[in-house]
Motif scaffolding. Structure first.
Motif, PDB file in Angstrom:
ATOM      1  N   HIS A  74       1.088  -1.122  -0.333  1.00 42.78           N
ATOM      2  CA  HIS A  74      -0.397  -0.622   0.154  1.00 42.78           C
ATOM      3  C   HIS A  74       0.863   1.235   0.041  1.00 42.78           C
ATOM      4  CE1 HIS A  74      -3.599   2.186   0.324  1.00 42.78           C
ATOM      5  NE2 HIS A  74      -3.325   2.572   1.066  1.00 42.78           N
ATOM      6  N   VAL A  75       2.205   1.124   0.772  1.00 43.87           N
ATOM      7  CA  VAL A  75       2.727   2.271   1.326  1.00 43.87           C
ATOM      8  C   VAL A  75       3.306   2.731  -0.393  1.00 43.87           C
ATOM      9  CG1 VAL A  75       5.034   3.180   1.651  1.00 43.87           C
ATOM     10  CG2 VAL A  75       3.782   2.297   3.156  1.00 43.87           C
ATOM     11  N   SER A  76       3.722   1.506  -0.791  1.00 42.62           N
ATOM     12  CA  SER A  76       4.776   1.830  -2.308  1.00 42.62           C
ATOM     13  C   SER A  76       3.348   1.931  -3.962  1.00 42.62           C
ATOM     14  CB  SER A  76       4.433   0.486  -2.989  1.00 42.62           C
ATOM     15  OG  SER A  76       5.534   0.448  -4.873  1.00 42.62           O
ATOM     16  N   TYR A  77       1.893   1.804  -3.147  1.00 44.87           N
ATOM     17  CA  TYR A  77       0.651   1.951  -3.860  1.00 44.87           C
ATOM     18  C   TYR A  77       0.888   3.712  -4.035  1.00 44.87           C
ATOM     19  CZ  TYR A  77      -4.177   3.176  -5.638  1.00 44.87           C
ATOM     20  OH  TYR A  77      -4.952   3.900  -6.807  1.00 44.87           O
ATOM     21  N   VAL A  78       1.001   4.142  -2.768  1.00 47.13           N
ATOM     22  CA  VAL A  78       0.703   5.504  -2.601  1.00 47.13           C
ATOM     23  C   VAL A  78       1.835   6.178  -2.962  1.00 47.13           C
ATOM     24  CG1 VAL A  78      -0.147   6.970  -0.568  1.00 47.13           C
ATOM     25  CG2 VAL A  78      -1.545   5.430  -0.488  1.00 47.13           C
ATOM     26  N   ALA A  79       2.877   5.783  -2.760  1.00 56.63           N
ATOM     27  CA  ALA A  79       4.136   6.811  -3.410  1.00 56.63           C
ATOM     28  C   ALA A  79       4.378   7.087  -4.557  1.00 56.63           C
ATOM     29  CB  ALA A  79       5.719   6.037  -3.093  1.00 56.63           C
ATOM     30  N   ASP A  80       3.424   5.817  -5.696  1.00 57.94           N
ATOM     31  CA  ASP A  80       3.985   6.139  -7.501  1.00 57.94           C
ATOM     32  C   ASP A  80       2.412   6.694  -7.718  1.00 57.94           C
ATOM     33  OD1 ASP A  80       5.675   3.601  -6.746  1.00 57.94           O
ATOM     34  OD2 ASP A  80       4.908   2.087  -7.581  1.00 57.94           O
ATOM     35  N   ARG A  81       1.644   6.444  -6.911  1.00 61.73           N
ATOM     36  CA  ARG A  81       0.708   7.320  -7.478  1.00 61.73           C
ATOM     37  C   ARG A  81       0.254   8.723  -7.080  1.00 61.73           C
ATOM     38  NH1 ARG A  81      -4.220   6.457  -3.262  1.00 61.73           N
ATOM     39  NH2 ARG A  81      -3.595   7.964  -2.533  1.00 61.73           N
ATOM     40  N   SER A  82       1.350   8.870  -6.243  1.00 62.82           N
ATOM     41  CA  SER A  82       1.342  10.992  -5.314  1.00 62.82           C
ATOM     42  C   SER A  82       2.467  11.148  -6.233  1.00 62.82           C
ATOM     43  CB  SER A  82       1.859  10.642  -3.898  1.00 62.82           C
ATOM     44  OG  SER A  82       0.026  10.768  -3.441  1.00 62.82           O
ATOM     45  N   LEU A  83       3.976  10.396  -5.906  1.00 64.56           N
ATOM     46  CA  LEU A  83       5.498  10.960  -6.399  1.00 64.56           C
ATOM     47  C   LEU A  83       5.439  10.309  -7.536  1.00 64.56           C
ATOM     48  CD1 LEU A  83       7.068   9.675  -3.100  1.00 64.56           C
ATOM     49  CD2 LEU A  83       6.269  11.760  -3.819  1.00 64.56           C
ATOM     50  N   GLY A  84       5.085   9.901  -8.655  1.00 63.32           N
ATOM     51  CA  GLY A  84       5.411   9.709  -9.602  1.00 63.32           C
ATOM     52  C   GLY A  84       5.905   8.330 -10.769  1.00 63.32           C
TER      53      GLY A  84
END
Length: 104
Positions: A94-104
């Motif tokens: 989930h952290v990876s998903y949020v980072a990908d979505r938010s940070l590109g």
């Protein structure tokens, strides 16, 4: 981080043993609801820092807010570990998903 998740697993086992009177479903529900209780304590501490309650004045410090935030995080980790045996993996995904979505 592995040591932290080991501690979370030990806390879940301890809670399971101490909550023997409650069904597993009720125990999980109560652990999820506990997050809201802890979040309320964060809000209370922030009000205390800001002097938001005239009756109490400045009753807390930012260190109190930090401790309460840690309680929220730990309580959420325990709740997650109570719902899935692979809480660490689920959280990291989930952290990876949020980072990908938010940070590109």
């Amino acid at each position: 981080m592995e040591e932290t998740w080991d501690t979370v697993r030990r806390l879940v086992a301890w809670l399971d043993a101490e909550s023997a009177a409650a069904s597993p479903e009720v125990a999980r529900l109560l652990r999820v609801l506990k997050i809201s209780e802890e979040a309320g304590e964060v809000a209370e501490a922030v009000h205390g820092v800001m002097g938001g309650n005239p009756r109490k004045g400045a009753s807390h410090t930012w260190a109190d807010v930090e401790r309460e935030l840690c309680d929220v995080v730990l309580t959420a980790m325990v709740a997650l570990a109570s719902l899935t045996p692979d809480a660490r993996k689920r959280f990291e995904e989930h952290v990876s998903y949020v980072a990908d979505r938010s940070l590109g």
